[in-house]
Design a protein around this motif. Structure first.
Motif, mmCIF file in Angstrom:
data_model
loop_
_atom_site.group_PDB
_atom_site.id
_atom_site.type_symbol
_atom_site.label_atom_id
_atom_site.label_comp_id
_atom_site.label_asym_id
_atom_site.label_seq_id
_atom_site.Cartn_x
_atom_site.Cartn_y
_atom_site.Cartn_z
ATOM 1 N N ALA A 171 28.286 29.073 7.561
ATOM 2 C CA ALA A 171 26.930 28.428 7.327
ATOM 3 C C ALA A 171 27.213 27.171 6.682
ATOM 4 C CB ALA A 171 25.941 29.188 6.851
ATOM 5 N N PHE A 172 27.920 27.150 5.309
ATOM 6 C CA PHE A 172 28.232 26.139 4.606
ATOM 7 C C PHE A 172 28.656 24.828 5.314
ATOM 8 C CE2 PHE A 172 30.913 23.566 1.765
ATOM 9 C CZ PHE A 172 30.168 23.191 0.899
ATOM 10 N N LEU A 173 29.823 25.324 6.137
ATOM 11 C CA LEU A 173 30.462 24.308 6.989
ATOM 12 C C LEU A 173 29.888 23.877 7.980
ATOM 13 C CD1 LEU A 173 33.927 26.400 6.953
ATOM 14 C CD2 LEU A 173 33.555 24.148 5.807
ATOM 15 N N PHE A 174 28.847 24.655 8.755
ATOM 16 C CA PHE A 174 28.153 24.284 9.758
ATOM 17 C C PHE A 174 27.000 23.201 9.387
ATOM 18 C CE2 PHE A 174 24.526 24.229 12.536
ATOM 19 C CZ PHE A 174 24.861 24.439 13.935
ATOM 20 N N PHE A 175 26.404 23.278 8.090
ATOM 21 C CA PHE A 175 25.133 22.603 7.749
ATOM 22 C C PHE A 175 25.619 21.465 6.731
ATOM 23 C CE2 PHE A 175 23.093 26.614 8.866
ATOM 24 C CZ PHE A 175 22.376 26.228 9.732
ATOM 25 N N LEU A 176 26.855 21.596 6.039
ATOM 26 C CA LEU A 176 27.027 20.626 4.956
ATOM 27 C C LEU A 176 28.167 19.953 4.992
ATOM 28 C CD1 LEU A 176 25.892 22.957 2.053
ATOM 29 C CD2 LEU A 176 24.482 21.069 3.046
ATOM 30 N N SER A 177 29.345 20.458 5.715
ATOM 31 C CA SER A 177 30.618 19.981 5.939
ATOM 32 C C SER A 177 30.631 19.001 6.771
ATOM 33 C CB SER A 177 31.717 21.023 6.324
ATOM 34 O OG SER A 177 32.973 20.327 6.182
ATOM 35 N N ASP A 178 31.604 17.885 6.504
ATOM 36 C CA ASP A 178 31.786 16.761 7.495
ATOM 37 C C ASP A 178 33.456 16.944 8.153
ATOM 38 O OD1 ASP A 178 29.703 15.208 6.642
ATOM 39 O OD2 ASP A 178 30.626 14.448 4.962
ATOM 40 N N HIS A 179 33.832 18.174 8.170
ATOM 41 C CA HIS A 179 35.030 18.428 8.996
ATOM 42 C C HIS A 179 34.880 18.648 10.541
ATOM 43 C CE1 HIS A 179 37.910 19.244 5.698
ATOM 44 N NE2 HIS A 179 37.275 19.978 5.176
ATOM 45 N N PRO A 180 35.641 17.948 11.247
ATOM 46 C CA PRO A 180 35.499 17.886 12.549
ATOM 47 C C PRO A 180 35.434 19.406 13.101
ATOM 48 C CG PRO A 180 37.035 16.330 12.063
ATOM 49 C CD PRO A 180 36.802 17.200 10.863
ATOM 50 N N GLY A 181 34.491 19.764 14.076
ATOM 51 C CA GLY A 181 34.640 21.129 14.677
ATOM 52 C C GLY A 181 33.581 21.987 13.991
ATOM 53 N N THR A 182 33.378 21.930 12.787
ATOM 54 C CA THR A 182 32.448 23.009 11.964
ATOM 55 C C THR A 182 30.826 23.133 12.223
ATOM 56 O OG1 THR A 182 32.250 21.480 10.262
ATOM 57 C CG2 THR A 182 33.944 23.069 10.001
ATOM 58 N N SER A 183 30.403 21.673 12.755
ATOM 59 C CA SER A 183 29.004 21.698 13.104
ATOM 60 C C SER A 183 28.830 22.095 14.526
ATOM 61 C CB SER A 183 28.687 20.237 12.701
ATOM 62 O OG SER A 183 29.390 19.550 13.631
ATOM 63 N N THR A 184 29.625 22.319 15.341
ATOM 64 C CA THR A 184 29.427 22.968 16.608
ATOM 65 C C THR A 184 29.556 24.403 16.882
ATOM 66 O OG1 THR A 184 31.555 21.899 17.302
ATOM 67 C CG2 THR A 184 29.733 20.680 17.474
ATOM 68 N N ASN A 185 29.984 25.040 15.672
ATOM 69 C CA ASN A 185 30.314 26.291 15.481
ATOM 70 C C ASN A 185 29.014 27.405 15.750
ATOM 71 O OD1 ASN A 185 31.633 28.764 15.242
ATOM 72 N ND2 ASN A 185 31.781 28.638 13.258
ATOM 73 N N LEU A 186 29.110 27.896 16.940
ATOM 74 C CA LEU A 186 27.708 28.850 17.304
ATOM 75 C C LEU A 186 28.074 30.088 16.760
ATOM 76 C CD1 LEU A 186 27.142 27.511 20.964
ATOM 77 C CD2 LEU A 186 26.034 26.970 19.093
ATOM 78 N N TRP A 187 29.050 30.613 16.193
ATOM 79 C CA TRP A 187 29.059 31.811 15.410
ATOM 80 C C TRP A 187 28.147 31.842 14.260
ATOM 81 C CZ3 TRP A 187 30.486 36.086 17.267
ATOM 82 C CH2 TRP A 187 31.678 36.120 18.343
ATOM 83 N N VAL A 188 27.484 30.481 14.069
ATOM 84 C CA VAL A 188 26.590 30.644 12.722
ATOM 85 C C VAL A 188 25.344 31.469 13.096
ATOM 86 C CG1 VAL A 188 25.484 28.591 13.462
ATOM 87 C CG2 VAL A 188 25.596 29.014 11.136
ATOM 88 N N ILE A 189 24.946 31.601 14.437
ATOM 89 C CA ILE A 189 24.101 32.331 14.685
ATOM 90 C C ILE A 189 23.958 33.905 14.152
ATOM 91 C CG2 ILE A 189 22.843 33.599 16.772
ATOM 92 C CD1 ILE A 189 23.712 31.145 18.411
ATOM 93 N N VAL A 190 25.185 34.409 14.045
ATOM 94 C CA VAL A 190 25.325 35.813 13.515
ATOM 95 C C VAL A 190 25.779 35.844 12.235
ATOM 96 C CG1 VAL A 190 26.583 38.240 13.914
ATOM 97 C CG2 VAL A 190 25.298 36.939 15.678
ATOM 98 N N PHE A 191 26.781 34.854 11.874
ATOM 99 C CA PHE A 191 27.662 34.803 10.758
ATOM 100 C C PHE A 191 26.991 33.828 9.863
ATOM 101 C CE2 PHE A 191 30.858 37.005 13.168
ATOM 102 C CZ PHE A 191 31.572 37.406 12.189
ATOM 103 N N ASN A 192 25.856 34.245 9.274
ATOM 104 C CA ASN A 192 25.193 33.388 7.969
ATOM 105 C C ASN A 192 24.848 34.295 6.748
ATOM 106 O OD1 ASN A 192 22.183 34.217 8.757
ATOM 107 N ND2 ASN A 192 23.042 33.831 10.596
ATOM 108 N N PRO A 193 24.342 33.748 5.719
ATOM 109 C CA PRO A 193 23.733 34.589 4.681
ATOM 110 C C PRO A 193 22.700 35.479 4.969
ATOM 111 C CG PRO A 193 24.293 32.201 4.055
ATOM 112 C CD PRO A 193 24.574 32.334 5.643
ATOM 113 N N LEU A 194 21.813 35.099 5.835
ATOM 114 C CA LEU A 194 20.664 35.937 6.133
ATOM 115 C C LEU A 194 20.934 37.417 6.197
ATOM 116 C CD1 LEU A 194 18.503 33.196 8.288
ATOM 117 C CD2 LEU A 194 18.416 33.757 5.685
ATOM 118 N N VAL A 195 22.102 37.323 6.961
ATOM 119 C CA VAL A 195 22.505 38.855 7.309
ATOM 120 C C VAL A 195 22.359 39.777 6.034
ATOM 121 C CG1 VAL A 195 24.443 40.156 8.165
ATOM 122 C CG2 VAL A 195 24.054 38.106 9.221
#
Length: 421
Positions: A330-354
């Protein structure tokens, strides 16, 4: 180049890891020595520019190899003799970074890491490479005098403290991209790369190097999304890996404005002997582990149904593991500028809300609507991955199956008195 106490370190790496053996004095010597070279340049007797490619190493930060520029300049010692005395032999390296900078780890994860151009004597550079047992390949460039001088002058200017820093990007602007840029901007004409090869994705190219460690492959597949699965149909896009650039250089030509051509590489040398790449990992360890865990989940669920009670510690462990991994995703998806991390759909299940499920599990509270919602979420996850074209590591499919099995176990076993609604 590295520093004993952790100042400037190189992505080329050393056998002992991030704690390198070189002092920052090495960089200062390089800076101080560049001044007198202007007086040597007037002779123009011998200036050689080369691209040096380091084979992949064993550590994560050396896994993809390294690219550097070698500059050698010599002049005749006696006008009546034909011998030359070498007066300059340096490796210019765009892979140095300050490990002690403020919030380095945070900035690295966020994609805001600043790298610098450093320099060290070629003997020290090749010596370290040889101790690590890694192959070093030097491609001597077929440049004319003005092109060579242009490269050297740029490097001398670029290594000055006010110019040497740049914003590093692992896919679009790294040590290889910078070296490539320096050479292409110096030639009189344009560089054309003509090596045969079909379009490939960044993930496929990375896979050629991560296959030596299945856990690294698994980790990258977890944090990198569909952006790196698109085909890189241009050669420039594919040359972010040192050995790919090295291969392209072999068939590259310089096309002058008048249409004449000359090969970019005039000679290939091997200053350091060693292995070209590591051995492929014989076992996909994450996949084997997930298969074992799935079998254990089935066995535990069967035992729970017989006994009429849930083994809470199993679900707490699985959910905690997914939730903690989700913090990174989630950190990489929402906050990181690294290429590829903001298009990672595993964030649907892999996130702190779990992690919010843990109190419910510990209290053995079965919420039928929540369980059906989680099942639907997993199905949406799989559908989204399929539609987006994002590559899914085989081990991840088994992890999703484990979650399904545990949800079904709660639904079925929850009908007994061991779990309260």
């Amino acid at each position: 180049m590295g520093v004993k106490n952790g100042i400037y370190l190189s992505e080329r790496g050393t056998k002992s890891g991030f704690v390198a053996r070189r002092s920052v004095v090495c960089l200062l010597i390089a800076l101080l020595s560049l001044g007198p070279l202007r007086s040597v340049a007037q002779y123009g007797d011998s200036l050689t520019i080369s691209i040096v490619t380091c084979a992949p190493g064993d550590d994560m930060y050396t896994l993809f190899g390294h690219t550097a520029i070698r500059v050698r300049e010599a002049r005749a010692t006696d006008s009546l003799r034909t011998g030359y005395t070498e007066v300059c032999d340096w490796i210019f390296n765009y892979g140095a970074f300050n490990f002690r900078s403020d919030r380095f780890v945070y900035r690295f994860l966020k994609g805001e890491t600043d790298y610098v151009l450093a320099a060290e004597p070629s003997g020290m550079f090749f010596g370290d490479l040889g101790k690590e047992g890694r192959l070093g390949i030097e491609q001597v460039l077929n440049l004319n005098r003005s092109e060579k001088r242009r490269v050297f002058d740029f490097l001398k200017h670029n290594i000055l403290p006010e110019n040497r820093m740049y914003r590093y990007n692992w896919l679009y602007y790294n040590c290889t991209n910078r070296a490539k840029e320096v050479i292409e901007n110096a030639v009189e004409g344009r560089v054309e790369y003509r090596a045969p090869g079909a379009p490939r994705s960044a993930r496929e190219i990375l896979g050629d190097y991560t296959k030596v460690n299945s856990w690294i492959t698994f980790g990258l597949d977890l944090i990198l999304g569909s952006e790196i699965d698109r085909l890189l149909d241009t050669r420039d896009a594919r040359m972010f890996i040192p050995q790919v650039y090295q291969h392209e250089l072999d068939s590259a030509v310089i096309v002058a404005d008048d249409g004449s051509e000359r090969p970019l590489v005039s000679e290939v040398l091997y200053p350091v002997s060693g292995r070209e790449c590591g051995r492929e990992d014989p076992v996909d360890q994450p996949l084997v582990l997930m298969i074992v865990m799935l079998a254990a989940a089935f066995a535990a669920s069967a035992l729970e149904m017989r006994r009429g009670r849930i083994f809470v510690w199993i679900d707490v462990s699985v959910v905690a593991l997914i939730g903690l991994a989700g913090c990174l995703v989630a950190f990489l998806f929402f906050l990181s500028d690294h290429p590829g991390t903001s298009t990672n759909l595993w964030v649907i299940v892999f996130n702190p809300l779990v992690l919010g499920l843990i109190p419910l599990i510990v209290r053995r509270r079965r919420n039928t609507a929540l369980l059906w919602g989680l099942s639907l979420l997993l199905l949406c996850q799989e559908l989204a991955l399929f539609l987006s074209g994002q590559h899914v590591n085989g081990a991840m499919h088994f992890l999703v199956c484990i979650l399904f099995v545990r949800i079904m176990s709660w639904m079925i076993t929850g009908k007994v008195s061991g779990i309260r609604k």
